[in-house]
Every structure is written in C-alpha cells, then in structure tokens.
Write a protein that holds these residues in place. Structure first.
Motif, short mmCIF file in Angstrom:
data_model
loop_
_atom_site.label_atom_id
_atom_site.label_comp_id
_atom_site.label_asym_id
_atom_site.label_seq_id
_atom_site.Cartn_x
_atom_site.Cartn_y
_atom_site.Cartn_z
N GLN A 249 0.89 -1.12 0.15
CA GLN A 249 -0.01 0.11 -0.19
C GLN A 249 0.83 1.09 0.03
OE1 GLN A 249 -3.04 -0.82 -0.65
NE2 GLN A 249 -2.19 -2.82 -0.30
N ALA A 250 2.06 1.25 0.80
CA ALA A 250 2.85 2.44 0.87
C ALA A 250 3.47 2.67 -0.63
CB ALA A 250 4.11 2.00 1.89
N LEU A 251 3.83 1.74 -1.41
CA LEU A 251 4.39 1.59 -2.69
C LEU A 251 3.18 2.15 -3.60
CD1 LEU A 251 6.37 1.16 -4.81
CD2 LEU A 251 5.52 -1.23 -4.96
N ALA A 252 2.01 1.83 -3.62
CA ALA A 252 1.04 2.22 -4.22
C ALA A 252 0.83 3.99 -3.97
CB ALA A 252 -0.40 1.50 -3.73
N ALA A 253 0.86 4.29 -2.84
CA ALA A 253 0.81 5.59 -2.49
C ALA A 253 2.09 6.53 -3.24
CB ALA A 253 0.95 5.87 -0.86
N ARG A 254 3.40 5.89 -3.32
CA ARG A 254 4.52 6.56 -4.05
C ARG A 254 4.00 6.39 -5.58
NH1 ARG A 254 9.88 3.72 -1.83
NH2 ARG A 254 9.99 4.86 -0.04
N VAL A 255 3.44 5.34 -6.14
CA VAL A 255 3.17 5.40 -7.51
C VAL A 255 2.41 6.30 -8.13
CG1 VAL A 255 2.33 3.87 -9.19
CG2 VAL A 255 4.07 2.91 -7.52
N TYR A 256 0.96 6.36 -7.28
CA TYR A 256 0.12 7.29 -7.61
C TYR A 256 0.43 8.78 -7.29
CZ TYR A 256 -3.18 3.42 -7.17
OH TYR A 256 -3.66 2.03 -7.43
N SER A 257 1.04 8.87 -6.52
CA SER A 257 1.71 10.37 -6.16
C SER A 257 2.69 10.72 -7.13
CB SER A 257 2.32 10.37 -4.75
OG SER A 257 3.40 10.04 -4.64
N ALA A 271 -2.20 5.76 1.42
CA ALA A 271 -1.24 6.40 2.67
C ALA A 271 -2.29 6.21 4.08
CB ALA A 271 -0.88 7.58 2.30
N GLU A 272 -3.37 6.70 3.82
CA GLU A 272 -4.04 6.77 5.24
C GLU A 272 -4.53 5.32 5.67
OE1 GLU A 272 -6.60 10.96 5.15
OE2 GLU A 272 -7.19 9.43 3.58
N GLU A 273 -4.65 4.35 4.77
CA GLU A 273 -4.87 2.99 5.10
C GLU A 273 -3.40 2.63 5.97
OE1 GLU A 273 -6.00 -1.68 3.67
OE2 GLU A 273 -5.58 0.00 1.81
N VAL A 274 -2.42 2.89 5.52
CA VAL A 274 -1.08 2.56 6.26
C VAL A 274 -1.26 3.00 7.31
CG1 VAL A 274 1.31 2.56 5.93
CG2 VAL A 274 -0.09 2.01 3.99
N GLU A 388 6.45 9.13 5.38
CA GLU A 388 6.33 9.49 3.98
C GLU A 388 4.58 9.53 3.72
OE1 GLU A 388 7.58 7.87 -0.26
OE2 GLU A 388 8.21 6.84 1.36
N MET A 389 4.00 8.75 4.42
CA MET A 389 2.70 8.26 4.39
C MET A 389 1.96 9.76 4.69
SD MET A 389 2.45 5.63 2.83
CE MET A 389 3.96 5.66 2.07
N TYR A 390 2.31 10.09 5.89
CA TYR A 390 1.84 11.74 6.28
C TYR A 390 2.01 12.45 5.20
CZ TYR A 390 0.66 9.82 10.82
OH TYR A 390 0.11 9.10 11.94
N TYR A 391 3.21 12.60 4.40
CA TYR A 391 3.55 13.87 3.50
C TYR A 391 2.71 13.70 2.55
CZ TYR A 391 7.69 14.39 6.40
OH TYR A 391 8.63 14.60 7.60
N ILE A 392 2.68 12.19 2.08
CA ILE A 392 1.80 11.85 0.98
C ILE A 392 0.51 12.56 0.69
CG2 ILE A 392 0.86 10.30 -0.78
CD1 ILE A 392 3.73 8.75 -0.71
N GLU A 438 10.36 19.70 5.24
CA GLU A 438 10.07 18.31 5.89
C GLU A 438 10.82 17.17 5.02
OE1 GLU A 438 8.91 16.80 8.76
OE2 GLU A 438 9.32 18.93 9.40
N TYR A 439 10.72 17.29 3.78
CA TYR A 439 11.41 15.94 3.22
C TYR A 439 13.07 16.22 3.46
CZ TYR A 439 7.69 13.65 0.63
OH TYR A 439 6.54 12.91 0.08
N GLN A 440 13.39 17.33 3.14
CA GLN A 440 14.79 17.44 3.46
C GLN A 440 15.31 17.28 4.90
OE1 GLN A 440 14.51 21.90 1.44
NE2 GLN A 440 16.60 21.30 1.53
#
Length: 491
Positions: A249-257, A271-274, A388-392, A438-440
């Motif tokens: 699911q985290a990877l899916a969040a990355r792919v969609y973003s 991301a929210e499911e995670v 990362e899930m919070y950021y996405i 935040e990412y930095q």
C-alpha cells in the motif's frame, strides 16, 4: 491491531543472484535443471524469495547506492566530495559520461534487473508448480514476489525515467524502462509510461489481494491456528522486513503520487490505510532515539543486510581528512535547514540534535551507523517509513483541505519533538515550502530526497550552486551504453 514482530533471522537464499542475459539472464539447460530442482518444494520457493531480499541488500543497490550513497549524492544533501579521487565524485557533479560513473550506473541497472529476473523465475515456476500448496502460504509468497517486482521496476523508472511526470502529459506516450514480466532469453520491449504504470498497478493490485492473507493485514479472515500451521519455523515472522501488505500500500501511494493529478487522491487513500491500520507508529516521546536511530516503529519495509557495518560505517566519517568517500554535511547548511535560530524548532528536533553527529571536520548522519548487535534496528536499512505516508496524504489534502494538510504535517513535526506549531492559516505556497523542508529534514541518508525533487520537477536543487535550470539532463540517469547499442533501447 495486529502485533508487529520486528526481527527475523537472516537465512541464506539459494537463488543465483549473479546470473545474466542481456547481462540479466542466463537461461540454458543446465540452469533449467537446477531451477526445476530448486522449485520442487515449498522450501525451495522460500529460499528463492529470501535470495531476492539478500540480492536487494547488495551494495550496488539498496545496501548502498540506491539509498544513502549514489541516490543521496544526487540530492546534494552532502558536502562536495573531497577530490576527484572520490569514487562517486563525478556522480555528485552529475557527470554521467565519466567512465567511473558509467560503470556505477551500469552496475546498478544490471543488478536491479538481475534481481527482477530471479523474481520472475520464481513466479514462472510458482504458476506451474505441482506442489500441494497451503493456500495461505501460496498467497503470501506470490504476493511478496509481485509486490517486489513492482517495487524494483518503479525505482528503476524513478531513477532512469523523466522528471515532473505529473505536469508533462506528453510523457504518457513516451517509452520508458523495460517492464519485465517473464524469465527467459528473449529481450523485453519497451512500453510507454502509461502502459508501464498500468503494469505496475496490476502487480500491486494482485499483490494486495493475495496479501490479504498476510498475518499482519487488518483484512485477514484467517484464524491464528491457520497461521501457526504454516509458520512452525518462524518464516512468516518479521513482516516489516518483507514486502508485506502495508509495504504494498505504501508503494501504491508512491506510484500514484508520482503520476499526480487525480491520482493524488488515490495516493492519499493508500497512505491513510497504512497510517490507520499498519501498526507502525510515529516516534513516541519516551523513546531514546540515540538507541533507535532509524526509529524501527516507523518501518513499513526494511532490509536486514548481513555485515551492514562493513558497508555503511566507513562512509559516515567526519574526522579523517583522508576519508575521500565520506558523506558529510555542512554544519552551516544543517543549522539553516533545521532552523536552529528558532530554539523551539531546530534545537529540539531529534533529526538535528541526535541523528546528526557533529564531528571535527563536518557533521555526519548517524542514522545508519552500526554500533553493535544489541542496538535497536541493527543491520536494518529502511526502504519505506511511516512519515512519508503523512507527507503524501498531506500533499493531496493541500489541494482540497489545507487545514487538514497542515495538521498531518504537524503530527510528524510533533513526533520529532518540535514545539513550534505551524500556523493553520498558512497559504498553499507556504505549505509546499514547508513540505519540501520536511522531506529535506526527514530523508537524510535514506535515498528518497532526490526522488521528491524529481517528482516535483524542481528547477533548482537546494545546495546545488549552478544557476542553470535543472532538467532531464540531470534528473534522468542515462541507460547503460550497451542497452542502447545492442538492446535498441530508447530513452
């Protein structure tokens, strides 16, 4: 909430990690016989799967170059390497034509596709296996393999593909990296970005369905006794060190973003499911970060890398003037980034006061430093983590509910012990500036910062002194020359 078991013994996989054709495969009758023997039992498939994870921990992929070294050097988060005798000096300067750079890029490409070949070999034999499988065991192993195939290809796309995809509609019909679905001699033709994303999503969807049988999945309907039956030797423990349901699911969040646009909402939902169900938790106030430097409670997917200290420790050295390959951070740059002039922001932030080590020559990240086998997270290299899930999710909500976006960002900041709150009334421009900060701050030595810059299509990379606009000449690593000359690849 399902219990998260964090550690699993390192088992040696039996798959041959160094096969190649196109330098990826080596398919001949002898190897086919070995494969038939390998995949004649459930234990053979387990060994093959563990062999994939061991391969991913190699230094030229996630054990070094795809995380804290090559990819993070591209993000310019470290000071300039001392001299051109430094192994990755040219890479840091975006000089991809230098002979050493070409070798490093080719090594990364070949190893990643070699691991994909091993994944596909296991999947091929799994589909034709005559083994009487326990359904749960079959689903978990196949789900992990499909999730890994998507993960490995997506990182190749992020590194060798073009930047700012969400804002470049013309890229949908442009060719990108080969998405290899089969184990064999025949070369895989390139597909468009749109077709490739469709294949990634297909693998992720199937992996998600299969991994509903993952023992940590909140959707599982299996009884504890059913898991005990297949887990007598503990093989299915330590799920956060495997491509588990929430890692998918985290990877899916990355792919969609990465795709952006309407897919940002899909990214937020994943991301929210995670966040809600994974059992992963942001850093708690009572945790001593000096003893838990990668914050294991936040891991969604990490690799257990044997003898990791030998790989990582020499690179985070800020006292030896002869350390030409050392990954160092300017104290001035760190003070500015972490806002140490505001005591309630910078000086209290554990990412500054604990996870950076101020040595005589410069600051160095201490996140990955391997001290001894008793430390929390020993030999673990995190590949996906909860912040990362919070950021996405926050990135999506910034387009529809800015106050919710700010509150999500605030949760991560609070967990880092920052006292100063973000103003709920901040505008979108200020929010995205804070998100980038935040990412930095968060992704020092974790291999994600360059990909954030690339996804956003930043025209100027922080800490890079060139006044020129950054474009695909910098963001896109070139295919190995032999792929272009003999494989007919188009980039």
């Amino acid at each position: 909430m399902k219990q998260r078991k964090l550690f699993i013994p390192v088992l040696l996989g039996l798959m041959l990690i160094n096969q190649s054709c196109e330098k990826w495969f080596d398919v001949n009758p002898s190897n086919e016989i070995k494969a038939e023997e390998q995949f004649s039992s459930v234990d053979g498939f387990k060994d093959a799967l563990l062999g994939v994870y061991i391969g991913m921990g190699s230094p030229n992929v996630y054990g070094r170059d795809m995380t804290y070294n090559l990819v993070d050097l591209l993000s310019q988060q470290y000071t300039k390497l001392l001299s051109n005798t430094s192994l990755y000096f040219a890479i840091q300067q975006f000089d991809y034509n230098q002979v050493r750079s070409q070798a490093q890029i080719e090594s990364l490409w070949e190893k990643q596709y070699n691991i994909i070949a091993n994944v596909n070999s296991a999947l091929t034999h799994l589909d034709k296996s005559g083994i009487q499988w326990n359904e749960i065991e079959y689903n978990i192993i196949k789900g992990e393999l499909l999730g890994l195939r998507a993960f490995l290809h997506f990182d190749l796309l992020r590194l060798f593909g073009r930047s700012g995809y969400a804002d470049r509609g013309e890229l949908k019909s442009t060719l990108t990296i080969p998405y290899v679905l089969h184990y064999g001699k025949d070369p895989t033709g390139q597909l468009t970005y749109e077709q490739t994303f469709a294949l990634i999503e297909k693998d992720l969807k199937e992996a998600s369905e299969l991994l509903k049988d993952d023992p940590i999945c909140h959707k599982s309907v299996r009884s504890p006794g059913q898991y005990s039956e297949i887990n007598r030797n503990g093989f299915y423990n330590g799920r956060m060190q495997r491509m588990n349901y929430y890692a998918v699911q985290a990877l899916a969040a990355r792919v969609y973003s990465w795709q952006g646009g309407s897919n940002l909402q899909r990214a937020a939902l994943a991301a929210e499911e995670v966040i809600q169900y994974s059992g992963a938790q942001l850093l708690k106030p009572n945790v001593d970060v000096s003893k838990d430097r990668t914050i294991v409670s936040e891991h969604l997917f990490s690799l257990n890398i044997d003898k990791f200290a030998n790989i990582v420790n020499p690179l985070f050295e800020g006292q030896d003037v002869g350390g030409v390959n050392s990954l160092r951070i300017s104290s001035t740059a760190a003070e500015e980034l972490y806002e140490t002039d505001v005591p309630t922001i910078g000086l209290v932030d554990v990412r500054y006061n604990t996870l950076l080590d101020n040595q005589s020559l410069a600051m160095v990240s201490s996140k990955l430093k391997q001290v001894n086998a008793n430390q929390i997270g020993y030999q673990l290299m995190p590949l996906e983590k909860l912040p990362e899930m919070y950021y996405i999710a926050a990135e999506y909500y910034a387009t529809v509910d800015l106050s919710k976006a700010v509150s999500l960002l605030e949760e991560v900041r609070k967990s880092r012990r920052i006292v100063e709150k973000l103003p709920l009334s901040m505008d979108r421009s200020s929010f995205f500036a804070e998100l980038q900060r935040e990412y930095q701050k968060e992704y020092v030595s974790e291999g994600q910062l360059f990909f954030f810059y690339k996804r956003m299509g930043l025209e100027h990379i922080p800490n890079y002194s060139s006044p020129n606009v950054i474009d695909d000449q910098i963001y896109m690593l070139p295919y190995p020359q032999q792929e272009i000359e003999f494989g007919g690849r188009v980039q």
